[in-house]
Design a protein around this motif. Structure first.
Motif, PDB file in Angstrom:
ATOM      1  N   GLN A   5      19.129  -2.692   9.671  1.00  0.00           N
ATOM      2  CA  GLN A   5      19.017  -1.857   8.481  1.00  0.00           C
ATOM      3  C   GLN A   5      18.583  -2.742   7.321  1.00  0.00           C
ATOM      4  OE1 GLN A   5      22.935  -0.121   8.031  1.00  0.00           O
ATOM      5  NE2 GLN A   5      22.220   1.791   8.924  1.00  0.00           N
ATOM      6  N   ALA A   6      17.984  -2.111   6.321  1.00  0.00           N
ATOM      7  CA  ALA A   6      17.550  -2.847   5.139  1.00  0.00           C
ATOM      8  C   ALA A   6      17.724  -1.975   3.910  1.00  0.00           C
ATOM      9  CB  ALA A   6      16.085  -3.252   5.275  1.00  0.00           C
ATOM     10  N   ARG A   7      17.913  -2.630   2.782  1.00  0.00           N
ATOM     11  CA  ARG A   7      17.922  -1.907   1.514  1.00  0.00           C
ATOM     12  C   ARG A   7      17.090  -2.686   0.515  1.00  0.00           C
ATOM     13  NH1 ARG A   7      24.044  -2.565  -0.873  1.00  0.00           N
ATOM     14  NH2 ARG A   7      24.038  -4.815  -0.980  1.00  0.00           N
ATOM     15  N   LEU A   8      16.575  -1.962  -0.443  1.00  0.00           N
ATOM     16  CA  LEU A   8      15.717  -2.527  -1.466  1.00  0.00           C
ATOM     17  C   LEU A   8      16.531  -3.410  -2.400  1.00  0.00           C
ATOM     18  CD1 LEU A   8      12.797  -2.389  -2.617  1.00  0.00           C
ATOM     19  CD2 LEU A   8      13.607  -0.528  -4.074  1.00  0.00           C
ATOM     20  N   LYS A   9      16.006  -4.583  -2.717  1.00  0.00           N
ATOM     21  CA  LYS A   9      16.646  -5.430  -3.718  1.00  0.00           C
ATOM     22  C   LYS A   9      16.471  -4.762  -5.077  1.00  0.00           C
ATOM     23  CE  LYS A   9      15.834  -9.763  -1.284  1.00  0.00           C
ATOM     24  NZ  LYS A   9      15.100 -11.038  -1.313  1.00  0.00           N
ATOM     25  N   LYS A  13      13.211  -2.103  -7.658  1.00  0.00           N
ATOM     26  CA  LYS A  13      13.347  -0.638  -7.641  1.00  0.00           C
ATOM     27  C   LYS A  13      12.274   0.074  -8.455  1.00  0.00           C
ATOM     28  CE  LYS A  13      16.814  -0.038 -11.255  1.00  0.00           C
ATOM     29  NZ  LYS A  13      18.153   0.448 -11.530  1.00  0.00           N
ATOM     30  N   ARG A  14      11.713  -0.527  -9.470  1.00  0.00           N
ATOM     31  CA  ARG A  14      10.644   0.119 -10.244  1.00  0.00           C
ATOM     32  C   ARG A  14       9.346   0.200  -9.453  1.00  0.00           C
ATOM     33  NH1 ARG A  14       9.940  -2.365 -15.888  1.00  0.00           N
ATOM     34  NH2 ARG A  14       8.520  -0.614 -16.030  1.00  0.00           N
ATOM     35  N   ARG A  15       9.188  -0.664  -8.473  1.00  0.00           N
ATOM     36  CA  ARG A  15       7.970  -0.684  -7.659  1.00  0.00           C
ATOM     37  C   ARG A  15       7.992   0.393  -6.574  1.00  0.00           C
ATOM     38  NH1 ARG A  15       5.533  -6.243  -6.006  1.00  0.00           N
ATOM     39  NH2 ARG A  15       3.424  -5.493  -5.880  1.00  0.00           N
ATOM     40  N   TYR A  16       9.181   0.740  -6.085  1.00  0.00           N
ATOM     41  CA  TYR A  16       9.331   1.709  -4.993  1.00  0.00           C
ATOM     42  C   TYR A  16      10.256   2.833  -5.472  1.00  0.00           C
ATOM     43  CZ  TYR A  16       7.700  -2.412  -2.468  1.00  0.00           C
ATOM     44  OH  TYR A  16       7.000  -3.509  -2.057  1.00  0.00           O
ATOM     45  N   LEU A  17       9.718   3.793  -6.172  1.00  0.00           N
ATOM     46  CA  LEU A  17      10.524   4.847  -6.783  1.00  0.00           C
ATOM     47  C   LEU A  17      11.198   5.763  -5.769  1.00  0.00           C
ATOM     48  CD1 LEU A  17       8.154   5.749  -9.741  1.00  0.00           C
ATOM     49  CD2 LEU A  17      10.127   4.210  -9.749  1.00  0.00           C
ATOM     50  N   ASP A  18      10.670   5.838  -4.539  1.00  0.00           N
ATOM     51  CA  ASP A  18      11.252   6.704  -3.508  1.00  0.00           C
ATOM     52  C   ASP A  18      12.450   6.073  -2.802  1.00  0.00           C
ATOM     53  OD1 ASP A  18       9.392   8.631  -4.068  1.00  0.00           O
ATOM     54  OD2 ASP A  18       8.097   8.164  -2.375  1.00  0.00           O
ATOM     55  N   LEU A  19      12.712   4.791  -3.047  1.00  0.00           N
ATOM     56  CA  LEU A  19      13.813   4.110  -2.373  1.00  0.00           C
ATOM     57  C   LEU A  19      14.965   3.878  -3.338  1.00  0.00           C
ATOM     58  CD1 LEU A  19      11.894   1.407  -0.307  1.00  0.00           C
ATOM     59  CD2 LEU A  19      12.708   3.634   0.441  1.00  0.00           C
ATOM     60  N   ASP A  20      16.178   4.061  -2.824  1.00  0.00           N
ATOM     61  CA  ASP A  20      17.390   3.841  -3.603  1.00  0.00           C
ATOM     62  C   ASP A  20      17.990   2.493  -3.187  1.00  0.00           C
ATOM     63  OD1 ASP A  20      19.890   3.853  -4.782  1.00  0.00           O
ATOM     64  OD2 ASP A  20      20.449   5.819  -4.028  1.00  0.00           O
ATOM     65  N   THR A  51      12.727   6.735   5.996  1.00  0.00           N
ATOM     66  CA  THR A  51      13.329   7.364   4.827  1.00  0.00           C
ATOM     67  C   THR A  51      13.356   8.875   5.048  1.00  0.00           C
ATOM     68  OG1 THR A  51      11.279   7.733   3.598  1.00  0.00           O
ATOM     69  CG2 THR A  51      12.312   5.553   3.376  1.00  0.00           C
ATOM     70  N   PRO A  52      14.078   9.612   4.220  1.00  0.00           N
ATOM     71  CA  PRO A  52      14.086  11.076   4.360  1.00  0.00           C
ATOM     72  C   PRO A  52      12.695  11.693   4.206  1.00  0.00           C
ATOM     73  CG  PRO A  52      15.912  10.381   2.989  1.00  0.00           C
ATOM     74  CD  PRO A  52      15.062   9.165   3.233  1.00  0.00           C
ATOM     75  N   ARG A  53      11.794  11.019   3.514  1.00  0.00           N
ATOM     76  CA  ARG A  53      10.439  11.540   3.301  1.00  0.00           C
ATOM     77  C   ARG A  53       9.436  10.994   4.311  1.00  0.00           C
ATOM     78  NH1 ARG A  53       8.755  11.566  -2.737  1.00  0.00           N
ATOM     79  NH2 ARG A  53       8.007  13.639  -2.226  1.00  0.00           N
ATOM     80  N   GLY A  54       9.882  10.240   5.305  1.00  0.00           N
ATOM     81  CA  GLY A  54       8.983   9.671   6.309  1.00  0.00           C
ATOM     82  C   GLY A  54       9.143   8.160   6.376  1.00  0.00           C
ATOM     83  N   PHE A  55       8.095   7.486   6.813  1.00  0.00           N
ATOM     84  CA  PHE A  55       8.129   6.034   6.957  1.00  0.00           C
ATOM     85  C   PHE A  55       7.448   5.378   5.762  1.00  0.00           C
ATOM     86  CE2 PHE A  55       8.036   7.688  11.330  1.00  0.00           C
ATOM     87  CZ  PHE A  55       9.234   7.177  11.772  1.00  0.00           C
ATOM     88  N   ILE A  56       7.945   4.196   5.407  1.00  0.00           N
ATOM     89  CA  ILE A  56       7.319   3.409   4.361  1.00  0.00           C
ATOM     90  C   ILE A  56       7.263   1.961   4.836  1.00  0.00           C
ATOM     91  CG2 ILE A  56       9.501   3.110   3.128  1.00  0.00           C
ATOM     92  CD1 ILE A  56       7.875   3.029   0.524  1.00  0.00           C
ATOM     93  N   THR A  57       6.132   1.321   4.633  1.00  0.00           N
ATOM     94  CA  THR A  57       5.955  -0.079   4.997  1.00  0.00           C
ATOM     95  C   THR A  57       5.851  -0.882   3.713  1.00  0.00           C
ATOM     96  OG1 THR A  57       4.806   0.556   7.021  1.00  0.00           O
ATOM     97  CG2 THR A  57       4.522  -1.708   6.284  1.00  0.00           C
ATOM     98  N   LEU A  58       6.680  -1.907   3.606  1.00  0.00           N
ATOM     99  CA  LEU A  58       6.685  -2.720   2.397  1.00  0.00           C
ATOM    100  C   LEU A  58       6.977  -4.175   2.722  1.00  0.00           C
ATOM    101  CD1 LEU A  58      10.011  -2.258   0.527  1.00  0.00           C
ATOM    102  CD2 LEU A  58       9.450  -0.814   2.430  1.00  0.00           C
ATOM    103  N   ARG A  59       6.850  -5.033   1.726  1.00  0.00           N
ATOM    104  CA  ARG A  59       7.073  -6.459   1.930  1.00  0.00           C
ATOM    105  C   ARG A  59       8.524  -6.720   2.293  1.00  0.00           C
ATOM    106  NH1 ARG A  59       4.525  -9.521  -3.132  1.00  0.00           N
ATOM    107  NH2 ARG A  59       6.068 -11.008  -2.394  1.00  0.00           N
ATOM    108  N   ALA A  60       8.741  -7.505   3.332  1.00  0.00           N
ATOM    109  CA  ALA A  60      10.093  -7.800   3.804  1.00  0.00           C
ATOM    110  C   ALA A  60      10.890  -8.592   2.773  1.00  0.00           C
ATOM    111  CB  ALA A  60      10.030  -8.557   5.126  1.00  0.00           C
ATOM    112  N   ASP A  61      10.236  -9.390   1.940  1.00  0.00           N
ATOM    113  CA  ASP A  61      10.989 -10.162   0.954  1.00  0.00           C
ATOM    114  C   ASP A  61      11.490  -9.304  -0.204  1.00  0.00           C
ATOM    115  OD1 ASP A  61       8.362  -9.907  -0.020  1.00  0.00           O
ATOM    116  OD2 ASP A  61       8.441 -11.814  -1.085  1.00  0.00           O
TER     117      ASP A  61
END
Length: 77
Positions: A5-9, A13-20, A51-61
């Motif tokens: 599992q992963a969560r956004l640092k 959060k301003r870069r990925y508005l769909d992620l909490d 995510t609830p809205r589908g898949f999202i691919t983003l930088r692992a760091d």
């Protein structure tokens, strides 16, 4: 076998508005067996989240990771 599992640092959060940043998301393999090894043209490692809205691919760091049960659902901290 545990999943991942992963969560956004919080600082991203301003870069990925769909992620909490308070929610852990399931990391979904980009290719069978590959969870976070794919790289983009800049050489940055990528991760794919469910995510609830589908898949999202983003930088692992931009994420923090933890081990989770395979059947674990997205859950708040």
């Amino acid at each position: 076998m545990p999943g991942v599992q992963a969560r956004l640092k919080a600082e991203h959060k301003r870069r990925y508005l769909d992620l909490d940043p308070a929610v852990w998301y399931q990391v979904i393999p980009i290719f069978p067996g590959v969870t976070q090894r794919m790289v983009n043209m800049a050489g940055e490692r990528l991760a794919r989240l469910s995510t609830p809205r589908g898949f999202i691919t983003l930088r692992a760091d931009h994420l923090e990771f933890r081990a989770a049960d395979v059947d674990a659902k997205t859950q708040p901290t």
